[in-house]
Scaffold this motif. Sequence first.
Motif, mmCIF file in Angstrom:
data_model
loop_
_atom_site.group_PDB
_atom_site.id
_atom_site.type_symbol
_atom_site.label_atom_id
_atom_site.label_comp_id
_atom_site.label_asym_id
_atom_site.label_seq_id
_atom_site.Cartn_x
_atom_site.Cartn_y
_atom_site.Cartn_z
ATOM 1 N N ARG A 111 0.814 -1.216 0.000
ATOM 2 C CA ARG A 111 0.000 0.000 0.000
ATOM 3 C C ARG A 111 0.849 1.270 0.000
ATOM 4 N NH1 ARG A 111 -5.351 -0.701 0.597
ATOM 5 N NH2 ARG A 111 -6.059 -2.804 1.101
ATOM 6 N N GLU A 112 2.166 1.110 0.001
ATOM 7 C CA GLU A 112 3.056 2.262 -0.044
ATOM 8 C C GLU A 112 4.172 1.980 -1.045
ATOM 9 O OE1 GLU A 112 4.536 3.275 3.797
ATOM 10 O OE2 GLU A 112 2.541 3.273 4.731
ATOM 11 N N LEU A 113 4.747 3.047 -1.608
ATOM 12 C CA LEU A 113 5.792 2.883 -2.605
ATOM 13 C C LEU A 113 7.001 2.152 -2.035
ATOM 14 C CD1 LEU A 113 6.926 3.415 -5.413
ATOM 15 C CD2 LEU A 113 7.675 5.665 -4.632
ATOM 16 N N SER A 114 7.403 2.482 -0.809
ATOM 17 C CA SER A 114 8.571 1.813 -0.225
ATOM 18 C C SER A 114 8.345 0.315 -0.111
ATOM 19 C CB SER A 114 8.886 2.408 1.160
ATOM 20 O OG SER A 114 7.776 2.233 2.040
ATOM 21 N N HIS A 115 7.119 -0.076 0.207
ATOM 22 C CA HIS A 115 6.801 -1.503 0.303
ATOM 23 C C HIS A 115 6.835 -2.154 -1.078
ATOM 24 C CE1 HIS A 115 4.331 -0.489 4.168
ATOM 25 N NE2 HIS A 115 5.637 -0.442 4.372
ATOM 26 N N LEU A 116 6.379 -1.415 -2.102
ATOM 27 C CA LEU A 116 6.421 -1.955 -3.460
ATOM 28 C C LEU A 116 7.856 -2.184 -3.913
ATOM 29 C CD1 LEU A 116 5.069 -2.740 -6.148
ATOM 30 C CD2 LEU A 116 5.285 -0.341 -6.835
ATOM 31 N N ALA A 173 10.438 -2.794 -2.110
ATOM 32 C CA ALA A 173 10.948 -3.975 -1.403
ATOM 33 C C ALA A 173 10.387 -5.256 -2.026
ATOM 34 C CB ALA A 173 10.580 -3.901 0.077
ATOM 35 N N TRP A 174 9.105 -5.230 -2.381
ATOM 36 C CA TRP A 174 8.470 -6.390 -3.016
ATOM 37 C C TRP A 174 9.121 -6.674 -4.366
ATOM 38 C CZ3 TRP A 174 5.709 -6.984 -7.592
ATOM 39 C CH2 TRP A 174 4.985 -8.175 -7.740
ATOM 40 N N MET A 175 9.419 -5.640 -5.143
ATOM 41 C CA MET A 175 10.054 -5.822 -6.454
ATOM 42 C C MET A 175 11.446 -6.421 -6.310
ATOM 43 S SD MET A 175 8.863 -2.273 -8.330
ATOM 44 C CE MET A 175 9.581 -2.661 -9.942
ATOM 45 N N ARG A 176 12.194 -5.992 -5.297
ATOM 46 C CA ARG A 176 13.543 -6.542 -5.087
ATOM 47 C C ARG A 176 13.467 -8.004 -4.657
ATOM 48 N NH1 ARG A 176 14.154 -1.309 -2.250
ATOM 49 N NH2 ARG A 176 15.193 0.130 -3.692
ATOM 50 N N ALA A 177 12.424 -8.331 -3.881
ATOM 51 C CA ALA A 177 12.279 -9.705 -3.385
ATOM 52 C C ALA A 177 11.677 -10.641 -4.432
ATOM 53 C CB ALA A 177 11.411 -9.714 -2.126
ATOM 54 N N GLU A 216 11.293 -11.793 -10.549
ATOM 55 C CA GLU A 216 10.622 -12.470 -11.662
ATOM 56 C C GLU A 216 9.207 -11.933 -11.884
ATOM 57 O OE1 GLU A 216 9.140 -14.458 -8.020
ATOM 58 O OE2 GLU A 216 11.083 -13.683 -8.691
ATOM 59 N N LYS A 217 8.655 -11.244 -10.888
ATOM 60 C CA LYS A 217 7.308 -10.675 -10.997
ATOM 61 C C LYS A 217 7.339 -9.157 -11.207
ATOM 62 C CE LYS A 217 5.316 -14.089 -7.806
ATOM 63 N NZ LYS A 217 4.581 -14.265 -6.516
ATOM 64 N N ALA A 218 8.499 -8.567 -11.152
ATOM 65 C CA ALA A 218 8.614 -7.102 -11.142
ATOM 66 C C ALA A 218 8.487 -6.533 -12.550
ATOM 67 C CB ALA A 218 9.929 -6.681 -10.507
ATOM 68 N N ASN A 219 7.332 -6.750 -13.158
ATOM 69 C CA ASN A 219 7.059 -6.229 -14.487
ATOM 70 C C ASN A 219 6.097 -5.058 -14.389
ATOM 71 O OD1 ASN A 219 8.506 -8.460 -15.521
ATOM 72 N ND2 ASN A 219 6.659 -9.718 -15.387
ATOM 73 N N GLU A 248 15.638 3.133 -12.255
ATOM 74 C CA GLU A 248 17.038 3.516 -12.088
ATOM 75 C C GLU A 248 17.256 4.222 -10.761
ATOM 76 O OE1 GLU A 248 20.515 6.203 -14.271
ATOM 77 O OE2 GLU A 248 18.529 6.041 -15.157
ATOM 78 N N LYS A 249 16.348 5.140 -10.423
ATOM 79 C CA LYS A 249 16.496 5.901 -9.182
ATOM 80 C C LYS A 249 16.413 4.983 -7.957
ATOM 81 C CE LYS A 249 16.296 9.961 -9.031
ATOM 82 N NZ LYS A 249 17.289 11.077 -8.969
ATOM 83 N N ALA A 250 15.495 4.006 -8.010
ATOM 84 C CA ALA A 250 15.287 3.114 -6.866
ATOM 85 C C ALA A 250 16.173 1.889 -6.899
ATOM 86 C CB ALA A 250 13.821 2.685 -6.824
ATOM 87 N N LYS A 251 16.898 1.708 -8.039
ATOM 88 C CA LYS A 251 17.771 0.546 -8.202
ATOM 89 C C LYS A 251 16.989 -0.767 -8.031
ATOM 90 C CE LYS A 251 22.088 2.852 -6.960
ATOM 91 N NZ LYS A 251 21.545 4.221 -7.127
ATOM 92 N N VAL A 252 15.870 -0.845 -8.764
ATOM 93 C CA VAL A 252 15.070 -2.068 -8.742
ATOM 94 C C VAL A 252 14.975 -2.606 -10.162
ATOM 95 C CG1 VAL A 252 13.711 -1.396 -6.731
ATOM 96 C CG2 VAL A 252 12.896 -0.791 -9.012
#
Length: 322
Positions: free
Chosen positions: A138-143, A145-149, A152-155, A174-178
Motif C-alpha cells: 500500500r506504499e511505494l517503499s513496500h512496493l 521492497a516487493w520488487m527486489r524480493a 521475476e514478478k517485477a514487471n 534507475e532511481k530506486a535501483k530495482v
Amino acid sequence: MSSHLIPRIAATLTLAAVALGAHAQALEGGPLHIVVGYAAGGATDRVARIVGDKLQPKLGVPVIVDNKPGAGGRLAAQQVKATPAGQNVLMLANPAVMVVAPLVFKDNGYDAERDFVPVSHVNDYEFALAVSTAVPVRELSHLLAWMRANPEKANFGVPATGSLPHFFGLMMGEKAKVPAQVIGYRGSGPLLTDLMGGQVPIAFDTFDVDLPQHQAGKIRVLAVSGAKRSSFAPDIPTFKESGLDLVATGWNTFFAPATMPRDKAVRLSKAIHEVMQDPDTQRRFKDALMTPVVSTQDQTAAMLKAYRAQWAPVVQKSGYQP
C-alpha cells in the motif's frame, strides 16, 4: 420621428456595428482546423474540443477538430507541417510527438523545432504508479521492497512503448535501483483491464486514467509524479514524499506550422490565452482531471526548451529503439 423608436434604432445600429466588427476581425483564411493525432474521445481530443468551443466566437470563424490518428501522432505532425501558408491549421500535441519521437526515430518526416512554432501550452497532467489489488503493498517503499524480493514478478505495464509513462517507469527503476521489465500495451484501456484483472502487477500511466479506478477500489495508486499532491486526490503522496526524488509532468500544447504568418500565430496565441483564463474553461479541464495552464507564446517556448533538456538525456540513456 417618434421618441419611442429612437432606443430601438440605436439598439439595432449597435448590434449591426458589433456584427460588422466581428466580421471585420474574423480570422482570414476560413475555418480553423485543430489537428489531433489521436482518436476521438481521448484526453488530447477532449482538450482540443474544450478550447475549440471557446475559440470559435473569438476568431469569428468555425473551429473544426480533425482527428488524424496513426503512428503515435506522427502522421498528424507530418500533415500539419505540409500545410500551405494560407490555411488556418493548429496541431494539439503532447511530448510523445514533439520531444520523444524526434529522439528515437531516424526519420520522422518532420523536424519538431524547425517545422513548427509553439503557440500555447494549455494543460499539464501527471503520471501515476498503480498496482493491482493482488499485490500486497500500500506504499511505494513496500512496493520497491516487493520488487527486489520478487524480480521475476517485477514487471510494469505502460500504455505504449516509447511513451512518457514508459520512460518515467525507467527513471523510477534507475532511481530506486530495482529490476523492472517493461510490458507495452496498445493503449490505456487494455493496460487498465489487465491491471484490474491482476495479469500485470504494476502500471505507469497518466493520473487521469488511473484515478477513477483507484477511487472505485479496483486498483491502488501509490504515488503521483507532481511536485506536490494532486488537488484531485490529496490523499495520494508524491514520489518525493515517498522517498524518490522524481518530479515529472506531461502537457498538451498548440503548435502552428512554420509556414503560418507570424502575426496570425500571435493572434491565435493571444486568443487561446484568453480562453484559458475563462473560469468555465478551467472548470471543464478540472472536470476532466487535467490541470489548466495559462501561458503566453514566449512562456510556451521557454517551457519546451526546458522540457527537452530534462527528457532528452533520459530517452537517450534508455537506448530505446522502436
